[in-house]
Write an enzyme that holds these catalytic residues in place. Sequence first.
Site, PDB file in Angstrom:
ATOM      1  N   TYR A 104       0.859  -1.178   0.000  1.00  0.00           N
ATOM      2  CA  TYR A 104       0.000   0.000   0.000  1.00  0.00           C
ATOM      3  C   TYR A 104       0.901   1.234   0.000  1.00  0.00           C
ATOM      4  O   TYR A 104       1.312   1.726   1.055  1.00  0.00           O
ATOM      5  CB  TYR A 104      -0.873   0.032   1.256  1.00  0.00           C
ATOM      6  CG  TYR A 104      -1.997  -0.972   1.317  1.00  0.00           C
ATOM      7  CD1 TYR A 104      -2.308  -1.807   0.260  1.00  0.00           C
ATOM      8  CD2 TYR A 104      -2.767  -1.078   2.481  1.00  0.00           C
ATOM      9  CE1 TYR A 104      -3.346  -2.717   0.341  1.00  0.00           C
ATOM     10  CE2 TYR A 104      -3.816  -1.989   2.558  1.00  0.00           C
ATOM     11  CZ  TYR A 104      -4.094  -2.810   1.499  1.00  0.00           C
ATOM     12  OH  TYR A 104      -5.121  -3.719   1.593  1.00  0.00           O
ATOM     13  N   GLY A 135     -18.123  -2.006  -3.422  1.00  0.00           N
ATOM     14  CA  GLY A 135     -18.756  -3.036  -4.237  1.00  0.00           C
ATOM     15  C   GLY A 135     -17.926  -3.367  -5.461  1.00  0.00           C
ATOM     16  O   GLY A 135     -16.699  -3.498  -5.389  1.00  0.00           O
ATOM     17  N   PRO A 138     -24.641   4.280  -8.959  1.00  0.00           N
ATOM     18  CA  PRO A 138     -25.593   4.761  -7.954  1.00  0.00           C
ATOM     19  C   PRO A 138     -26.157   3.628  -7.115  1.00  0.00           C
ATOM     20  O   PRO A 138     -26.258   2.477  -7.568  1.00  0.00           O
ATOM     21  CB  PRO A 138     -26.684   5.432  -8.798  1.00  0.00           C
ATOM     22  CG  PRO A 138     -26.559   4.825 -10.150  1.00  0.00           C
ATOM     23  CD  PRO A 138     -25.117   4.497 -10.340  1.00  0.00           C
TER      24      PRO A 138
END
Length: 305
Positions: free
Chosen positions: A71, A223, A233
């Site tokens: 990271y 997601g 959306p």
Amino acid sequence: MNPQTITADASGTWTLGDLEVNRIGFGTMRLPQHGKALIPDAVPGDRDQAIAVLRRAVGLGVNHIDTAAFYFSPLRSANELINRALAPYADDLVIATKVGPHRDMRGEWTEHARTARELRGQVEENLRQLGRDHLDLVNLRIVGHDSIAERFGALAELREAGLIRQLGVSNVQPEQLAEAQAIAPVVCVQNAYGIGLRPECDAFVRSCGEQGVAFVPFYSVAGSGGQAGVTSPDQDSVLAVARAHGVSAAQIRLAWTLHRGPHMLAIPGTGNLEHLEANIATGALRLSDEELASLDAVHRAAAEV
């Protein structure tokens, strides 16, 4: 609900082997850069802001922080930021890291570590960056469906040597978890999961709970957007539940994962203080049976697309 007054212990606790953590933790993937994570030309994030977010997270009771040596952006490393912000570390702080994937100095992905020597090198790299003499929890991150016995066995040996306290696996299938468990105790599975994200894994999520293995979902807010964040959306059902509670759709998505079982541990990440406080406050959200049924329907519908 005032997010600034809600602490991580509102989410309840779970024990990772001998390490007790609050079920709302913090993921550091987004701290080193702005925008999309884990790309070579990432725009470095603000160092002082990242340090402030980490300190605020711990101040609000977060004691489970997820990180990795891979990271980083051109100027920032999540591990270095953790070290700067939080060392000397509190006794109850659990820092979980991952090994397996590797990026070169330019940020390009290279071959995953597969040998005992390569994995030990990654463990030692995390130790150096974090300034520790042992790692609380190391997840073996997998790509593919092949055997993980040799790689997990190498980490089990490092655990026996005292460099690692607890072991987990990431991005795995049920048979790979079973393979690892035959070698050494596995305290957590870290896989992508959320409303509409991998509904085919529902049985695996339940099975982990039945075995006393924590399930740590990533991308539970983003997601299918993954590293890019939310890219579509929210469904009307998610927005309706959010309005009923006066919170954001992201908070409802986090709350839904926590309601999947007491073994679910959330690790939402952000570089924004307000978003951090909102994420932690999610641990106090209680969804009704009717609301859960509505959200479950959204989740199951993704399997039919």
